[in-house]
Design an enzyme around this catalytic site. Structure first.
Site, PDB file in Angstrom:
ATOM      1  N   HIS A 265       0.832  -1.203   0.000  1.00  0.00           N
ATOM      2  CA  HIS A 265       0.000   0.000   0.000  1.00  0.00           C
ATOM      3  C   HIS A 265       0.868   1.256   0.000  1.00  0.00           C
ATOM      4  O   HIS A 265       0.726   2.125  -0.868  1.00  0.00           O
ATOM      5  CB  HIS A 265      -0.915  -0.010   1.239  1.00  0.00           C
ATOM      6  N   GLU A 266       1.783   1.342   0.965  1.00  0.00           N
ATOM      7  CA  GLU A 266       2.643   2.519   1.043  1.00  0.00           C
ATOM      8  C   GLU A 266       3.604   2.572  -0.141  1.00  0.00           C
ATOM      9  O   GLU A 266       3.968   3.663  -0.607  1.00  0.00           O
ATOM     10  CB  GLU A 266       3.416   2.527   2.367  1.00  0.00           C
ATOM     11  N   HIS A 269       1.994   4.450  -2.922  1.00  0.00           N
ATOM     12  CA  HIS A 269       2.156   5.896  -2.735  1.00  0.00           C
ATOM     13  C   HIS A 269       3.558   6.333  -3.153  1.00  0.00           C
ATOM     14  O   HIS A 269       3.747   7.360  -3.820  1.00  0.00           O
ATOM     15  CB  HIS A 269       1.958   6.255  -1.259  1.00  0.00           C
ATOM     16  N   GLU A 295      -4.411   7.746  -3.467  1.00  0.00           N
ATOM     17  CA  GLU A 295      -4.896   6.487  -2.890  1.00  0.00           C
ATOM     18  C   GLU A 295      -5.246   5.465  -3.967  1.00  0.00           C
ATOM     19  O   GLU A 295      -5.182   4.260  -3.730  1.00  0.00           O
ATOM     20  CB  GLU A 295      -6.116   6.735  -2.000  1.00  0.00           C
TER      21      GLU A 295
END
Length: 502
Positions: A265-266, A269, A295
């Site tokens: 997830h990170e 980003h 996101e």
């Protein structure tokens, strides 16, 4: 007397100073959550207050405003990139001058204090330890909304900080439709009965997990020469430059996949932050236009890629290198079903895709009511539990698993939560288009993620702030934001997993 070219160069230098000071502020925040000893909280609050006030002085300097007005009037003389930069800088300037330096300092200090209060309250599952700090945050956010101005709801003024071009009218309609459809999917699956996890009761060495997350980040294209991963209470991403992007993750010895999906997830980003055009480095254009589009990238890598069957085939041999005995007899099919298992879950960051947006809708309703004055901070725990019971059919066991689980309110990020759901919706729309030109599944199976990353770089990362998020999606997909592609994605995926004919 300086000519126009010299004036533009000086303007860019002033904007660069703001960007550099913002990086200093972000570095202090990163250190506060990763390295700083608890005893440093008070002094760090003072440091953040000072830097925030310095940034605000630069952001609202009359000379900056004069130069922006001058070049807004001379737009026809500028290159397309300089024109876009001036327009975006003017938009930010016009919002910044509405906020006082005093407010900025108070808010920075309040956030630092609230963060440490939240950490203690969360560890003790005692909302009362956080209540006073959160009341300060909410009051300051209400002040900000009044200073910025709004038409319908004060929440719109705060939402614009994260999702320019989207308001509560759109969200109320979108979230209402989404809640109806996702609740049906979620409840239909739960009614089939909850299967026990084959991984339950096992312990997973966190240092081995750490090595796995590093390998996966490297595989998807995260540049460790221009970034790093650390650990924190709540995973997050921050950037100081396109060549210095930092992420954190959270490992759980009781569950193998928690850290993996936090890092993916990170990492999504981070790929965005590392993927801006090199020529935009240090300028207003090397930014995402909204957190929703940001996101969309984290949710894409975490869910659409990471929780896909091809990724499970790619992942299993890596996992078995570190946990051969624990994973004996485990197949990609078992991994796939495990990481997409739908079951009652109190924690947003660990929620399955079928229920995740319901977690966001709950938070959106609470913070919107807080800002509109319909709900007091002291009423949050009871309101949270009531809404949770209504949406999910069960109650969290305590505040740590309920209203204290997220860091966002301690950060003062009121208006952020809708970005997660918008990101889910954007990601589904964007993926539909990507699959029309790329054999995404085959690339994932091969562990060749570069063509996927390059496609995203061309269509999203390189755009920077030249377009707003909704326009980026429209230009890629040919349509405005919609919940239907995401619902279609869920029904197809989970219909196959759970043998349901919708």
């Amino acid at each position: 007397m300086e000519n126009q070219e010299e004036r533009l160069l000086k303007l860019k230098e002033r904007l660069s100073e703001i960007i550099n000071l913002r990086a200093v502020f972000a570095l202090l925040q990163w250190d506060e959550e990763v390295n700083m000893p608890p005893g440093g909280a008070e002094s760090r609050g003072q440091q953040l207050k000072l830097i925030a006030e310095m940034i605000h002085k630069l952001e609202t300097a009359p000379l900056l405003g004069d130069d922006l007005v001058y070049f807004i009037d001379k737009q026809e003389d500028l290159t397309p990139d300089d024109r876009a930069m001036i327009q975006e800088a003017m938009y930010d300037y016009q919002r910044s001058v509405k906020i006082s330096e005093q407010w900025v300092g108070k808010f920075a200090q309040a956030k630092s204090k609230a963060y440490h209060a939240w950490v203690e309250a969360r560890s003790k599952s005692d909302f009362s330890l956080f209540r006073t700090s959160l009341e300060t945050i909410i009051n300051l956010c209400r002040e900000r909304a009044e200073l910025l101005g709004y038409i319908d709801s004060p929440y719109d003024a705060l939402l614009e900080d994260f999702e320019r071009g989207i308001d509560t009218k759109l969200l109320d309609k979108l979230f209402h439709e989404l809640e109806i459809e996702q609740s049906k999917i979620y409840q239909t699956i739960l009614q089939q009965g909850i299967e026990k996890s084959v991984f339950e009761g096992k312990s997973w060495n966190t240092e081995k997990q750490w090595e796995i997350t590093l390998r996966l980040l490297n595989a998807i294209g995260f540049d460790f020469n221009s970034g790093r991963q650390d650990r924190s209470v709540h995973p997050f991403t921050t950037n100081f430059d396109i060549y210095d992007v930092r992420i954190t993750t959270r490992l759980n010895s009781d569950y193998l996949f928690s850290g993996i999906f936090s890092s993916l997830h990170e990492g999504g980003h981070a790929l965005y932050e590392q993927g801006f055009r090199k020529e935009d480095r240090g300028t207003w254009l090397a930014q995402a236009p909204s957190l929703g589009i940001h996101e969309s990238q984290s949710r894409f890598w975490e869910n659409i890629v990471g929780r896909s069957y091809p990724f499970c085939k790619f992942l299993l041999p890596i996992l078995k290198e570190y946990f051969p005995s624990e994973l004996e007899g485990i197949t990609p099919e078992i991994i796939y079903k495990e990481v997409n298992r739908v079951f009652p879950n109190y924690i947003r960051v660990e929620a399955d895709e079928c229920s995740y947006n319901l977690h966001i809708i709950l938070r959106y309703r609470i913070e919107k009511d807080l800002i509109e004055g319909k709900l007091s901070v002291s009423e949050i725990p009871e309101c949270w539990n009531d809404l949770f019971k209504s949406l999910f059919g069960y109650l969290p066991p305590n505040d740590t698993y309920g209203c204290l689980q997220d860091i966002h309110w301690a950060h003062g990020s009121i208006g952020y939560f809708p970005s997660y759901t918008l990101g889910n919706l954007f990601s589904a729309q964007i993926t539909e288009k990507m699959k029309s030109t790329l054999d995404v599944s085959e690339f994932i199976t091969q562990g060749n993620f570069i063509p996927i990353r390059d496609w995203l770089k061309e269509h999203i990362y390189n755009v920077g702030r030249r377009q707003c998020a909704r326009d980026i999606v429209k230009n890629i997909c040919g349509s405005d934001i919609s919940h239907q592609p995401y619902i279609t994605y869920l029904k197809h995926k989970y219909g196959e997993i759970y043998k349901i004919n919708w």
